[in-house]
Design a protein around this motif. Structure first.
Motif, PDB file in Angstrom:
ATOM      1  N   UNK A 244      -2.387  -0.305 -12.968  1.00 19.19           N
ATOM      2  CA  UNK A 244      -1.267  -0.913 -12.254  1.00 19.19           C
ATOM      3  C   UNK A 244      -1.380  -2.431 -12.346  1.00 19.19           C
ATOM      4  N   UNK A 245      -0.342  -3.050 -12.911  1.00 17.61           N
ATOM      5  CA  UNK A 245      -0.240  -4.504 -12.966  1.00 17.61           C
ATOM      6  C   UNK A 245       0.693  -4.984 -11.871  1.00 17.61           C
ATOM      7  N   UNK A 246       0.282  -6.013 -11.158  1.00 13.61           N
ATOM      8  CA  UNK A 246       1.216  -6.778 -10.333  1.00 13.61           C
ATOM      9  C   UNK A 246       2.083  -7.591 -11.290  1.00 13.61           C
ATOM     10  N   UNK A 247       3.300  -7.935 -10.905  1.00 11.81           N
ATOM     11  CA  UNK A 247       4.032  -8.923 -11.687  1.00 11.81           C
ATOM     12  C   UNK A 247       3.393 -10.294 -11.410  1.00 11.81           C
ATOM     13  N   UNK A 248       3.777 -11.286 -12.175  1.00 16.69           N
ATOM     14  CA  UNK A 248       3.181 -12.626 -12.114  1.00 16.69           C
ATOM     15  C   UNK A 248       3.105 -13.140 -10.672  1.00 16.69           C
ATOM     16  N   UNK A 249       1.893 -13.479 -10.237  1.00 15.89           N
ATOM     17  CA  UNK A 249       1.690 -13.951  -8.870  1.00 15.89           C
ATOM     18  C   UNK A 249       2.326 -15.308  -8.602  1.00 15.89           C
ATOM     19  N   UNK A 250       2.747 -16.025  -9.655  1.00 13.20           N
ATOM     20  CA  UNK A 250       3.350 -17.338  -9.449  1.00 13.20           C
ATOM     21  C   UNK A 250       4.878 -17.287  -9.370  1.00 13.20           C
ATOM     22  N   UNK A 251       5.454 -16.107  -9.500  1.00  9.37           N
ATOM     23  CA  UNK A 251       6.900 -15.977  -9.355  1.00  9.37           C
ATOM     24  C   UNK A 251       7.308 -16.198  -7.895  1.00  9.37           C
ATOM     25  N   UNK A 252       8.513 -16.720  -7.699  1.00 10.20           N
ATOM     26  CA  UNK A 252       8.962 -17.042  -6.343  1.00 10.20           C
ATOM     27  C   UNK A 252       9.074 -15.792  -5.467  1.00 10.20           C
TER      28      UNK A 252
ATOM     29  N   UNK B  40      -4.083  -9.447  -1.164  1.00  7.34           N
ATOM     30  CA  UNK B  40      -3.198  -8.372  -0.715  1.00  7.34           C
ATOM     31  C   UNK B  40      -2.877  -7.431  -1.871  1.00  7.34           C
ATOM     32  N   UNK B  41      -2.611  -7.990  -3.055  1.00  7.26           N
ATOM     33  CA  UNK B  41      -2.281  -7.153  -4.213  1.00  7.26           C
ATOM     34  C   UNK B  41      -3.443  -6.247  -4.592  1.00  7.26           C
ATOM     35  N   UNK B  42      -4.651  -6.779  -4.583  1.00  5.24           N
ATOM     36  CA  UNK B  42      -5.826  -5.966  -4.912  1.00  5.24           C
ATOM     37  C   UNK B  42      -6.033  -4.886  -3.854  1.00  5.24           C
ATOM     38  N   UNK B  43      -5.909  -5.262  -2.584  1.00  3.47           N
ATOM     39  CA  UNK B  43      -6.080  -4.285  -1.510  1.00  3.47           C
ATOM     40  C   UNK B  43      -5.020  -3.191  -1.568  1.00  3.47           C
ATOM     41  N   UNK B  44      -3.823  -3.539  -2.028  1.00  3.76           N
ATOM     42  CA  UNK B  44      -2.746  -2.555  -2.130  1.00  3.76           C
ATOM     43  C   UNK B  44      -2.965  -1.573  -3.268  1.00  3.76           C
ATOM     44  N   UNK B  45      -3.798  -1.969  -4.254  1.00  5.13           N
ATOM     45  CA  UNK B  45      -4.097  -1.054  -5.350  1.00  5.13           C
ATOM     46  C   UNK B  45      -3.799  -1.570  -6.733  1.00  5.13           C
ATOM     47  N   UNK B  46      -3.425  -2.834  -6.880  1.00  5.36           N
ATOM     48  CA  UNK B  46      -3.189  -3.387  -8.215  1.00  5.36           C
ATOM     49  C   UNK B  46      -4.523  -3.564  -8.947  1.00  5.36           C
ATOM     50  N   UNK B  47      -4.533  -3.216 -10.218  1.00  5.29           N
ATOM     51  CA  UNK B  47      -5.743  -3.357 -11.034  1.00  5.29           C
ATOM     52  C   UNK B  47      -5.835  -4.719 -11.697  1.00  5.29           C
ATOM     53  N   UNK B  48      -4.696  -5.308 -12.060  1.00  2.00           N
ATOM     54  CA  UNK B  48      -4.716  -6.613 -12.731  1.00  2.00           C
ATOM     55  C   UNK B  48      -3.557  -7.459 -12.265  1.00  2.00           C
ATOM     56  N   UNK B  49      -3.831  -8.770 -12.114  1.00  2.00           N
ATOM     57  CA  UNK B  49      -2.889  -9.723 -11.544  1.00  2.00           C
ATOM     58  C   UNK B  49      -2.613 -10.845 -12.534  1.00  2.00           C
TER      59      UNK B  49
ATOM     60  N   UNK C  30       0.829  -1.210   0.000  1.00  2.00           N
ATOM     61  CA  UNK C  30       0.000   0.000   0.000  1.00  2.00           C
ATOM     62  C   UNK C  30       0.860   1.256   0.000  1.00  2.00           C
ATOM     63  N   UNK C  31       1.989   1.215   0.694  1.00  2.00           N
ATOM     64  CA  UNK C  31       2.840   2.397   0.768  1.00  2.00           C
ATOM     65  C   UNK C  31       3.373   2.780  -0.615  1.00  2.00           C
ATOM     66  N   UNK C  32       3.788   1.779  -1.389  1.00  2.00           N
ATOM     67  CA  UNK C  32       4.297   2.067  -2.722  1.00  2.00           C
ATOM     68  C   UNK C  32       3.171   2.462  -3.682  1.00  2.00           C
ATOM     69  N   UNK C  33       2.061   1.704  -3.654  1.00  2.00           N
ATOM     70  CA  UNK C  33       1.027   1.901  -4.684  1.00  2.00           C
ATOM     71  C   UNK C  33       0.059   3.015  -4.297  1.00  2.00           C
ATOM     72  N   UNK C  34      -0.636   2.850  -3.185  1.00  2.00           N
ATOM     73  CA  UNK C  34      -1.629   3.862  -2.805  1.00  2.00           C
ATOM     74  C   UNK C  34      -0.963   5.125  -2.251  1.00  2.00           C
ATOM     75  N   UNK C  35       0.182   4.950  -1.607  1.00  2.00           N
ATOM     76  CA  UNK C  35       0.866   6.090  -1.023  1.00  2.00           C
ATOM     77  C   UNK C  35       1.670   6.870  -2.053  1.00  2.00           C
ATOM     78  N   UNK C  36       2.814   6.306  -2.462  1.00  2.00           N
ATOM     79  CA  UNK C  36       3.701   7.043  -3.360  1.00  2.00           C
ATOM     80  C   UNK C  36       3.101   7.208  -4.759  1.00  2.00           C
ATOM     81  N   UNK C  37       2.684   6.098  -5.358  1.00  2.00           N
ATOM     82  CA  UNK C  37       2.276   6.131  -6.767  1.00  2.00           C
ATOM     83  C   UNK C  37       0.981   6.900  -6.981  1.00  2.00           C
ATOM     84  N   UNK C  38      -0.050   6.579  -6.231  1.00  2.00           N
ATOM     85  CA  UNK C  38      -1.354   7.218  -6.440  1.00  2.00           C
ATOM     86  C   UNK C  38      -1.442   8.594  -5.767  1.00  2.00           C
TER      87      UNK C  38
END
Length: 316
Positions: free
Chosen positions: A249-257, A271-280, A232-240
């Motif tokens: 805002x895209x998250x990177x692939x959720x299956x990456x390690x 968590x990604x959606x709550x943080x502000x990602x639009x697509x996963x 949230x700090x990066x996406x909703x705070x700094x970015x938005x």
């Protein structure tokens, strides 16, 4: 209807009955293509036509197609060199380097758009710090100002061909050695250092109105204890809030390690959606996609959907 937050993939050259069922689900708003989905131009056109016909609003179609070693479709497509070649060319001829950057973007955009593809997930705005092998020559340069100059030209070429741009990997993946496909990289620099260097190209392209960004599965320990892609700090705070960014805002692939540290696939998505990602994007793990479709609530996401629909290629 709104576009759902999941970007799924498919296994082969044409769609199976299971593929159609998954992609028709209201939580699925996009599909990402890979080299395994391409044999020749006629096949790719038929596949994309199938994808576009599945639902309304239609799926957003994307592919990692930056040039160099990250170019999923090769035979029958122009072989675009790695963007790092442009910094070397810039030393000899700045004007030619900028023009080549524009031509690379226009070529990629024109070729992908002709098949109905919306996004090539480029340009890479990371700095080549001589540390990250997974970034390396995918980056335009180590110099933030040169990255800005060349990325602007690349984006103008994409836009001229009808495609939108995706800057990645916010806030910068180039200063860590670890590969987020395989583990969680930790960047221990102070925020002031990141802001003075890595964030500079992102901020410039944000001010230009770049249409979408992809977040890095990297933890910047001086700023937040959770990876940026879930923060949230990066996406909703700094970015938005601070940067006033209104694009997708895209998250990177959720299956990456680099993503598994935050929990199982359902927890990652929540968590990604709550943080502000639009697509996963959820890649190469159909079982994980199915888990998400069973677990996540179907909701109207009007603002996120509007941001994602704005990424449709401009001829549709």
């Amino acid at each position: 209807m709104t576009l759902g937050p999941i970007m799924a993939d498919v296994g082969g050259l044409s769609l199976t009955a299971e593929d159609r069922d998954v992609l028709a689900h209201p939580l699925v708003g996009g599909v990402i293509l890979f080299a395994r989905n391409y044999s020749d131009p006629d096949q790719l056109r038929a596949l994309c036509n199938e994808l576009l016909a599945i639902k309304s609003p239609r799926l957003l179609i994307a592919v990692d197609h930056e040039g160099g070693r990250v170019q999923r479709f090769r035979v029958g497509f122009t072989r675009v060199p790695a963007m790092g070649t442009l910094s070397r060319l810039h030393e000899e001829s700045p004007s030619r380097a900028v023009e080549d950057a524009r031509l690379f973007g226009e070529t990629i955009g024109r070729e992908l758009a002709s098949f109905g593809i919306d996004l090539c997930f480029a340009p890479v705005l990371d700095r080549d710090c001589g540390v990250s092998t997974v970034i390396g020559d995918r980056a335009f340069s180590s110099d933030p100002e040169l990255i800005i100059k060349l990325a602007r030209a690349f984006r103008s070429g994409l836009n001229a061909a009808g495609l939108k741009a995706t800057g990645k990997h916010f806030p910068g993946h180039g200063a860590v050695a670890a590969d987020s496909h395989l583990e969680l990289p930790i960047d221990r620099r102070q925020f002031a250092d990141i802001e003075a260097r890595d964030l500079v190209p992102f901020k410039a392209l944000i001010d230009d109105g770049i249409e979408s960004l992809m977040l890095a599965h990297v933890r910047y320990s001086a700023f937040d204890d959770i990876p940026a892609s879930f923060s949230r700090k990066w996406i909703r705070g700094l970015l938005r809030s601070q940067y006033k960014y209104n694009g997708a805002v895209f998250c990177d692939d959720l299956c990456m390690k680099g993503a598994v540290v935050v929990g199982d696939i359902v927890e990652r998505a929540r968590i990604a959606i709550a943080a502000g990602c639009d697509m996963l994007p959820v890649c190469n793990e159909r079982g994980e996609v199915v888990k998400l479709l069973d677990a996540l609530p179907v909701k109207e996401r009007r603002l996120s959907s509007a941001r994602l629909k704005a990424l449709y290629r401009s001829d549709t």
